[in-house]
Structure formats: structure tokens, C-alpha cells
Scaffold this active site. Structure first.
Site, PDB file in Angstrom:
ATOM      1  N   GLU A 141       0.656  -1.201   0.065  1.00 58.90           N
ATOM      2  CA  GLU A 141       0.024   0.079   0.113  1.00 58.90           C
ATOM      3  C   GLU A 141       0.965   1.328   0.069  1.00 58.90           C
ATOM      4  O   GLU A 141       1.749   1.383   0.725  1.00 58.90           O
ATOM      5  CB  GLU A 141      -0.987  -0.219   1.456  1.00 58.90           C
ATOM      6  CG  GLU A 141      -1.840   1.112   1.331  1.00 58.90           C
ATOM      7  CD  GLU A 141      -2.550   0.997   2.819  1.00 58.90           C
ATOM      8  OE1 GLU A 141      -3.389   2.048   2.679  1.00 58.90           O
ATOM      9  OE2 GLU A 141      -2.211   0.223   3.680  1.00 58.90           O
TER      10      GLU A 141
ATOM     11  N   LYS B 169      -9.579   1.595  -3.023  1.00 60.69           N
ATOM     12  CA  LYS B 169     -10.340   1.271  -1.971  1.00 60.69           C
ATOM     13  C   LYS B 169     -11.526   1.640  -1.536  1.00 60.69           C
ATOM     14  O   LYS B 169     -11.869   3.029  -1.785  1.00 60.69           O
ATOM     15  CB  LYS B 169      -9.372   1.654  -0.703  1.00 60.69           C
ATOM     16  CG  LYS B 169      -9.526   0.920   0.754  1.00 60.69           C
ATOM     17  CD  LYS B 169      -8.599   1.401   1.622  1.00 60.69           C
ATOM     18  CE  LYS B 169      -8.947   0.797   3.064  1.00 60.69           C
ATOM     19  NZ  LYS B 169      -7.641   1.097   4.061  1.00 60.69           N
TER      20      LYS B 169
ATOM     21  N   CYS C  79      -5.418  -3.006   2.809  1.00 61.81           N
ATOM     22  CA  CYS C  79      -5.308  -2.627   4.386  1.00 61.81           C
ATOM     23  C   CYS C  79      -6.241  -3.524   5.002  1.00 61.81           C
ATOM     24  O   CYS C  79      -6.525  -4.779   4.758  1.00 61.81           O
ATOM     25  CB  CYS C  79      -5.015  -1.167   4.668  1.00 61.81           C
ATOM     26  SG  CYS C  79      -4.499  -0.882   6.314  1.00 61.81           S
TER      27      CYS C  79
END
Length: 486
Positions: free
Chosen positions: A258, A315, A365
Site C-alpha cells: 500500500e 479502496k 489494508c
């Protein structure tokens, strides 16, 4: 038992429960501590039962997720007294859910035979709500303790993590009923054996099958210190570190974590991108991208295939206060110094990316904590890839806990899960939830593995959490009807 002793015991039992999860993995312990909690509330009215459950929850979460303070104070810049207070208040909120479960249990006052299954239903409904309300925080849901080698792992591909949590809570209820309500030992033992045997039998089923050729995957861990990552003068170090790793670990698919490079993707030197791109058949990199929302430019936390404009995932489930600020909380920005903390939200359903001959469902994440949200992408995928930067939580239990969560996701969805992280824990996980290989945390290295994609549907991929939630609601209705008649 005196109230002070009861509450002290509840707090200690809650704190001990955390040893059932990674990195300790004593998976039987949460079953025993939940049984202890039920013993403590036996015969109590709803109000003291709720207080006992609340104190148990405080012990559970203060011991298990106090690493939140690290991100707030050490990396978020919040003054330590305020970060400690914020962490305590967060854990105090999470403790409301076990309190509600215990209050409802004592209010319904079920029969000895119904009590264990009613507790399991209430406990799971509480954990599901905790993982849903206000964007949700399902971390340390009791089912996460049951990765392999727990015998309850077999329930996970069928009923999900909450299904394993239901069975664990049911076992705790049976143990408590034997002690407090004199439930027959033979009945308790037969029930426990049946539950364990059911998990073993389901664990022997291969719900998904390998497909396609074997491919090599390299997962890169740059170990860039969080406090240095966003310092402009340290940018060349980050870029050189990942270029060197990519060149040292070429593969069919190379994955960088990330926000591997702390720049918007369009501002990264094209020569660097091309050099990294040349190290793999396909290269997937966590990156900040720019898009348009309602006519204005917004940043997105994304994963981008280098050299491929058609292969990007953004995301969708953002972290409150870290990636977006909830309404009425804009004032918190004055207390925190978190770079790029106002991201746009990606689409809820995004198709898998076509990479290295595989269909790759990407999550970023802590999105992998929300199993049901990954179903839509995973159905058509052959691989799961998570890119993370858990450097925000320092050298804490957050990293092994997050790896354990990923193990349960692989098991639920019946796909290999590949994790590329900045500081740990970078790992490759089989569809049965077992870790193939992992890098030591806080090391700069690459992890190369050979594996195949998988196809097919687990029962959880078909139905999600619906079966265990419907069962729990049905038990709750039966108990309410019994209570009304009684």
C-alpha cells in the site's frame, strides 16, 4: 460472589481471552473465558449482568486493540494524554456489545437446554453488529481465534468467521450450563464431541480446486519507517528500496505494498515505473491515484498495475479518521497529522484484475477484516491480494492479528491470499488458511512463492453471513416466545 470480585474476575478473563488470538494462538482460551463469564452472571438480573459483560469487554479490547494508541500518538501526532483517552473511549464503546449480549441473555432467562444456544446467538449478533455499525470494527471477533489448527476451522468456509464464533460460544455455553445449571455431563460431552467432529469433517472437504498453470509471485516488503515515509528528503530511499527489491525478486506477478511510493501515481518518475514494470510479467503496486468525484479532484487509495490503465482497484472501505473524517468530527484534524487523510471512496463492487493470467481480487489494508464485503469480487477471482501498510501500529500485536484475519479470509473464500506489506507481515496463505511462507516483520526483503489460482464456491461465498444470522435470530425469537409464555 461480591460485586468487586465478580467484576475483577470478568476484567481478567476478558484480557486473558486475547491470548486465544495471534501471536499466541491458544484458541481454546476464549471458549474457557466465555464460560467463565457465563458462570459469573448466573442468576444475576440484567443490569449487573450487563455491567459484568461490559467489564469483560473492556478487558478484552484494552488488552487486544490498545495498539490504536500507537497510531494516534506516535504516528498521528496526538498528545499522549489525549491519545490514551481516545483509545480508552474507543475500547469502552466496543465493550457495549458484550454488555448488551449478557443483558439480553439474563432478561430472557432461558431454560437450561436453550441457554447455551441462546448465548451463542446473542454473542454472534453482538459481534456482527460491532462489525457493521458506524463503518464497523470486527477486529478480534471470537471466530478469528479459530484458524488452523483449531478444530473449528472447518466451519469457516461454510458459515464464515461468525459461524466459528457461534460454535465456540455454544461450547462455552455448554460448559457453563454443566457448572451452573447442572446440565447432564453425558449430554454436555456428547454435544462437545459432536461439534468438534463436525468441524473436523467439514475441514476435510475441499470446497475449491486449483486451476491454470503454476505461477511465481514475489511480495515485496520495503520496511520504510512510517515516521520517515512522508518526509520528502527520504523519497529517493523509498523508491530505490523497492526498485532494488523488484530487480532482486522478479516473478510472473510482483506485488508492492500500500502506498509504496508516497506520491500521486501520475507524479512518479515514468523511468522508475518502467524499470519496476520490467521485473515481472505484471506488477501491482499500492499507489495514490487521482480521480474526479462530483466535479472535483479527489485522491484514492488504490492498487495499480504498472503500465496498465485498465487494471486498477480503489479502496472502498475507508478507515475513519485515517482516510476520511466522519461528519461532525472535522475538529479532530487539528489533533492529528496524518498525511492524505481525506480519500475518495472506490466503488463497492469492482471486478477482479486480469494479472499474470489470473483473476486477482484486490483489497487494501484492513478491508480484509470485512469478509462479506469481499464476496462479490472473490466469486470470479482465482487469487486474493492484500496490500497493506501496518507500520502505523508499530511493533504491536496488530501485525500478527492482521495476518490471522487474512488466514480466515482465505479459508472463507477458498482462494490463496497474498499479502504485501511495508513492515509486516508479508505472507502467502493457502486456501485452507495455512501460511505457506512469511517474511519476518521489520525486515527489507522479498518473498517469492509458487502457487496456482483456485476456482469454485465455498458455501460462505454463496450465502455469506445469512445462515448464521438467520439461525441466531430464530433462536432469539424462540427464546422470546418462551419468555412470554413463561
Amino acid at each position: 460472589m461480591k460485586p468487586a470480585l465478580r467484576l475483577t474476575t470478568a476484567f481478567v478473563a476478558g484480557a486473558l481471552s486475547v491470548a486465544g488470538f495471534a501471536p499466541f494462538g491458544v484458541f481454546v482460551l476464549p471458549v474457557l473465558t466465555l464460560a467463565t463469564l457465563l458462570w459469573l452472571v448466573d442468576g444475576l438480573s440484567p443490569r449487573p449482568a450487563a455491567l459484568t459483560g461490559y467489564v469483560f469487554g473492556l478487558g478484552w479490547f484494552l488488552a487486544g486493540v490498545s495498539w490504536v494508541n500507537v497510531s494516534l500518538s506516535q504516528f498521528g501526532g496526538m498528545p499522549l494524554p489525549l491519545s490514551l483517552l481516545a483509545t480508552f473511549l474507543f475500547c469502552a464503546y466496543l465493550a457495549l456489545f458484550p454488555a448488551a449480549a449478557l443483558a439480553a441473555l439474563r432478561a430472557l432467562a432461558p431454560s437450561p437446554r436453550l441457554a447455551p444456544v441462546l448465548f451463542a446467538a446473542l454473542w454472534v449478533l453482538g459481534e456482527w453488529l460491532r462489525g457493521t455499525l458506524f463503518t464497523g470494527f470486527p477486529w478480534l471477533a471470537s471466530g478469528y481465534a479459530h484458524a488452523a489448527p483449531s478444530p473449528l476451522a472447518g466451519y469457516v468456509p461454510v458459515f464464515g468467521v461468525h459461524g466459528a464464533g457461534f460454535v465456540a460460544a455454544l461450547m462455552a455455553g455448554l460448559l457453563a450450563a454443566f457448572v451452573t445449571q447442572r446440565l447432564a455431563l453425558r449430554q454436555v460431552l456428547l454435544s462437545l464431541v459432536a461439534l468438534l467432529a463436525g468441524g473436523a469433517l467439514l475441514g476435510a472437504v475441499s470446497w475449491t480446486t486449483p486451476t491454470g498453470r503454476t505461477l511465481t509471485v514475489s511480495l515485496l516488503q520495503g520496511n520504510i519507517e512510517q515516521s520517515m515515509k512522508w518526509v520528502p528528503e527520504r523519497l529517493p530511499e523509498s523508491m530505490n528500496a523497492y526498485l532494488d527489491l523488484a530487480r532482486a525478486w522478479p516473478a510472473d506477478l510482483v506485488v508492492l505494498p500500500e502506498t509504496a511510493v508516497p506520491l500521486p501515481y501520475d507524479e512518479i518518475d515514468p523511468r522508475w515505473l518502467e524499470a519496476v514494470r520490467a521485473t515481472g510479467r505484471d506488477v501491482l503496486m499500492g499507489a495514490v491515484t487521482v480521480g474526479e468525484v462530483d466535479g472535483r479532484a479527489r485522491y484514492f487509495n488504490s492498487a495499480r498495475a504498472l503500465g496498465r490503465d485498465d487494471a486498477q482497484y480503489s479502496k472502498a472501505h475507508l478507515v475513519p479518521f485515517g482516510e476520511f473524517t466522519p461528519p461532525l468530527f472535522a475538529w479532530t484534524l487539528k489533533l492529528l497529522s496524518i498525511p492524505m487523510s481525506d480519500f475518495g471512496r472506490g466503488a463497492a463492487v469492482q471486478p477482479p484484475l486480469e494479472l499474470a493470467g489470473e483473476k486477482v481480487a484486490v483489497n487494501i489494508c484492513y478491508e480484509d477484516v470485512f469478509g462479506e464485503e469481499l464476496i462479490a469480487g472473490a466469486r470470479e477471482a482465482t487469487l486474493l491480494v492484500n496490500v497493506s501498510n501496518t507500520a502505523w501500529f508499530g511493533d504491536s500485536w496488530a501485525q500478527p492479528q492482521h495476518l490471522q484475519i487474512a488466514q480466515l479470509r482465505a479459508l472463507e473464500l477458498g482462494r490463496p491470499m497474498l499479502r504485501a506489506t511495508n513492515t509486516g507481515m508479508t505472507a502467502a496463505i493457502q486456501p485452507d488458511g495455512r501460511v505457506i511462507a512469511a517474511l519476518p516483520p521489520f525486515s527489507r526483503a522479498g518473498l517469492r512463492v509458487e502457487l496456482q489460482g483456485y476456482q469454485g464456491l465455498t458455501p460462505f461465498l454463496r450465502w455469506g453471513n445469512a445462515p448464521v444470522l438467520l439461525l441466531s435470530l430464530a433462536v432469539l425469537i424462540v427464546a422470546a416466545v418462551q419468555r412470554k409464555k413463561g
